[in-house]
Design a protein around this motif. Structure first.
Motif, PDB file in Angstrom:
ATOM      1  N   GLY A  67      -5.774  -9.470  -2.419  1.00 55.32           N
ATOM      2  CA  GLY A  67      -6.067  -9.370  -0.990  1.00 55.32           C
ATOM      3  C   GLY A  67      -5.167  -8.445  -0.196  1.00 55.32           C
ATOM      4  O   GLY A  67      -5.251  -8.409   1.026  1.00 55.32           O
ATOM      5  N   SER A 117      -7.586  -2.607  -4.249  1.00 59.96           N
ATOM      6  CA  SER A 117      -8.826  -1.891  -4.600  1.00 59.96           C
ATOM      7  C   SER A 117      -9.127  -0.811  -3.573  1.00 59.96           C
ATOM      8  O   SER A 117      -9.536   0.302  -3.940  1.00 59.96           O
ATOM      9  CB  SER A 117     -10.011  -2.860  -4.664  1.00 59.96           C
ATOM     10  OG  SER A 117      -9.784  -3.825  -5.636  1.00 59.96           O
ATOM     11  N   SER A 118      -8.910  -1.123  -2.306  1.00 52.61           N
ATOM     12  CA  SER A 118      -9.172  -0.110  -1.274  1.00 52.61           C
ATOM     13  C   SER A 118      -8.253   1.096  -1.474  1.00 52.61           C
ATOM     14  O   SER A 118      -8.700   2.246  -1.406  1.00 52.61           O
ATOM     15  CB  SER A 118      -8.939  -0.689   0.127  1.00 52.61           C
ATOM     16  OG  SER A 118      -9.604  -1.907   0.275  1.00 52.61           O
ATOM     17  N   PRO A 133      -2.290   1.649   8.102  1.00 51.78           N
ATOM     18  CA  PRO A 133      -2.505   0.650   9.161  1.00 51.78           C
ATOM     19  C   PRO A 133      -3.643  -0.313   8.807  1.00 51.78           C
ATOM     20  O   PRO A 133      -4.451  -0.020   7.930  1.00 51.78           O
ATOM     21  CB  PRO A 133      -2.921   1.513  10.357  1.00 51.78           C
ATOM     22  CG  PRO A 133      -3.583   2.705   9.744  1.00 51.78           C
ATOM     23  CD  PRO A 133      -2.886   2.952   8.429  1.00 51.78           C
TER      24      PRO A 133
HETATM   25  P1  ADP Z   1      -7.278  -6.408  -3.281  1.00 54.05           P
HETATM   26  O1  ADP Z   1      -7.842  -5.402  -4.231  1.00 54.05           O
HETATM   27  O2  ADP Z   1      -5.780  -6.328  -3.166  1.00 54.05           O
HETATM   28  O3  ADP Z   1      -7.751  -7.810  -3.524  1.00 54.05           O
HETATM   29  P2  ADP Z   1      -9.063  -5.222  -1.312  1.00 54.05           P
HETATM   30  O4  ADP Z   1      -8.822  -3.768  -1.383  1.00 54.05           O
HETATM   31  O5  ADP Z   1     -10.288  -5.771  -1.971  1.00 54.05           O
HETATM   32  O6  ADP Z   1      -7.775  -6.034  -1.811  1.00 54.05           O
HETATM   33  O7  ADP Z   1      -9.013  -5.639   0.230  1.00 54.05           O
HETATM   34  C1  ADP Z   1      -9.242  -6.964   0.678  1.00 54.05           C
HETATM   35  C2  ADP Z   1     -10.015  -6.907   1.996  1.00 54.05           C
HETATM   36  O8  ADP Z   1      -9.203  -6.321   3.006  1.00 54.05           O
HETATM   37  C3  ADP Z   1     -11.268  -6.045   1.922  1.00 54.05           C
HETATM   38  O9  ADP Z   1     -12.266  -6.638   2.714  1.00 54.05           O
HETATM   39  C4  ADP Z   1     -10.833  -4.703   2.509  1.00 54.05           C
HETATM   40  O10 ADP Z   1     -11.920  -4.025   3.099  1.00 54.05           O
HETATM   41  C5  ADP Z   1      -9.814  -5.151   3.543  1.00 54.05           C
HETATM   42  N1  ADP Z   1      -8.750  -4.157   3.751  1.00 54.05           N
HETATM   43  C6  ADP Z   1      -7.906  -3.638   2.834  1.00 54.05           C
HETATM   44  N2  ADP Z   1      -7.033  -2.780   3.403  1.00 54.05           N
HETATM   45  C7  ADP Z   1      -7.339  -2.751   4.733  1.00 54.05           C
HETATM   46  C8  ADP Z   1      -6.809  -2.050   5.872  1.00 54.05           C
HETATM   47  N3  ADP Z   1      -5.779  -1.207   5.745  1.00 54.05           N
HETATM   48  N4  ADP Z   1      -7.398  -2.258   7.076  1.00 54.05           N
HETATM   49  C9  ADP Z   1      -8.427  -3.106   7.209  1.00 54.05           C
HETATM   50  N5  ADP Z   1      -8.967  -3.807   6.184  1.00 54.05           N
HETATM   51  C10 ADP Z   1      -8.441  -3.633   4.959  1.00 54.05           C
END
Ligand code: ADP
Length: 251
Positions: free
Chosen positions: A19, A23-24, A217
């Protein structure tokens, strides 16, 4: 696992917990590299929580499979090569209920059986934490190193330190730390707010003697684009800086 002649560099993107935006960040790194004219691929190694196909809007595309192997699916805009268990399941909402050895085998197959073509960089979106799959990848894949993603609320970075120490103990380079969700900028008055306190990524990086790649951010547009499968459209100068910093290690 052997070196794959079709893959020049391999970078694992890791985090201490889920979370935090791992991944993002993985997807944003590939998009920025592709914008620079590099040939890139992304392997969704988060087998039990795959999210890469959704971010790229390719959930309904199935890879071509023949006797030579599995062809990765290409994204629409930048032709990023993608493989994910979700592209291979009959229904993307089917759970993958596998124990560690099977998960690790899937990653090995993604490396050996997928017909990656001429990649400058392959980004591995790893599962969170320090479990079986990260261990397999760090121990047996010819990695160039790991990028660590954290957020300021990672329990004062106790958890992220575990991930960094795991990479170091397995003698792979830590390419740097990205601090995600560091701050939010008011769209009306531009004031910068730190909802989780002052960012700590830079200090932690100095303390652990690893490169600090930069901060991202909290941006509602990013989560909206991720959900809508439009991550290839997302622009943010901070990503460019992060990739600039990352590339220093490869020049
Ligand atoms: P992980 O891979 O660490 O579990 P994700 O990339 O799936 O995390 O992100 C978790 C959630 O947070 C997703 O819904 C994503 O769109 C959101 N998210 C991630 N980074 C940001 C950011 N910088 N600003 C807004 N939302 C974000």
């Amino acid at each position: 696992m052997e070196l794959n002649p079709n893959i020049n560099r391999t970078i694992a993107v890791m985090s201490g917990k889920g979370g935090v935006g791992k991944s993002s960040v993985s997807a944003l790194l590939t998009v920025e590299m592709a914008r620079r004219g590099l040939k890139v691929g992304i392997m969704d190694a988060d087998i039990t929580g795959p999210s890469v196909p959704t971010m790229f809007g390719i959930v309904n595309i199935r890879p071509t499979i023949n006797e030579a192997g599995i062809f990765p699916v290409e994204t629409e805009k930048y032709k990023i090569q993608v493989i994910s268990i979700n592209l291979l399941l009959e229904r993307p909402d089917q759970p993958v209920i596998w124990r560690g050895p099977l998960l690790s085998k899937a990653i090995q197959d993604f490396w050996n059986e997928v017909l990656w073509s001429d990649l400058d960089f392959l980004i591995l979106d790893m599962p969170p934490g320090t479990g079986d799959v990260p261990l397999t990848v760090l121990q047996s894949m010819p990695l160039d190193g790991a990028v660590i993603v954290s957020s300021p609320q990672d329990l004062a970075f106790m958890i992220v330190k575990k991930a960094i120490h795991m990479v170091q103990q397995l003698q792979k380079p830590v390419l740097g730390l990205v601090e995600n969700m560091s701050f939010i900028q008011c769209p009306k008055c531009q004031e910068i707010i730190y909802p989780f306190g002052q960012p700590k990524g830079k200090d932690i990086s100095t303390q652990l003697q690893i490169p600090f790649l930069g901060e991202l951010p909290i941006d509602p547009v990013l989560s909206e684009y991720c959900d809508a499968g439009k991550i290839e459209e997302y622009e943010n100068p901070k990503i460019k800086n992060i990739v600039d910093m990352l590339m220093v290690g490869f020049s």
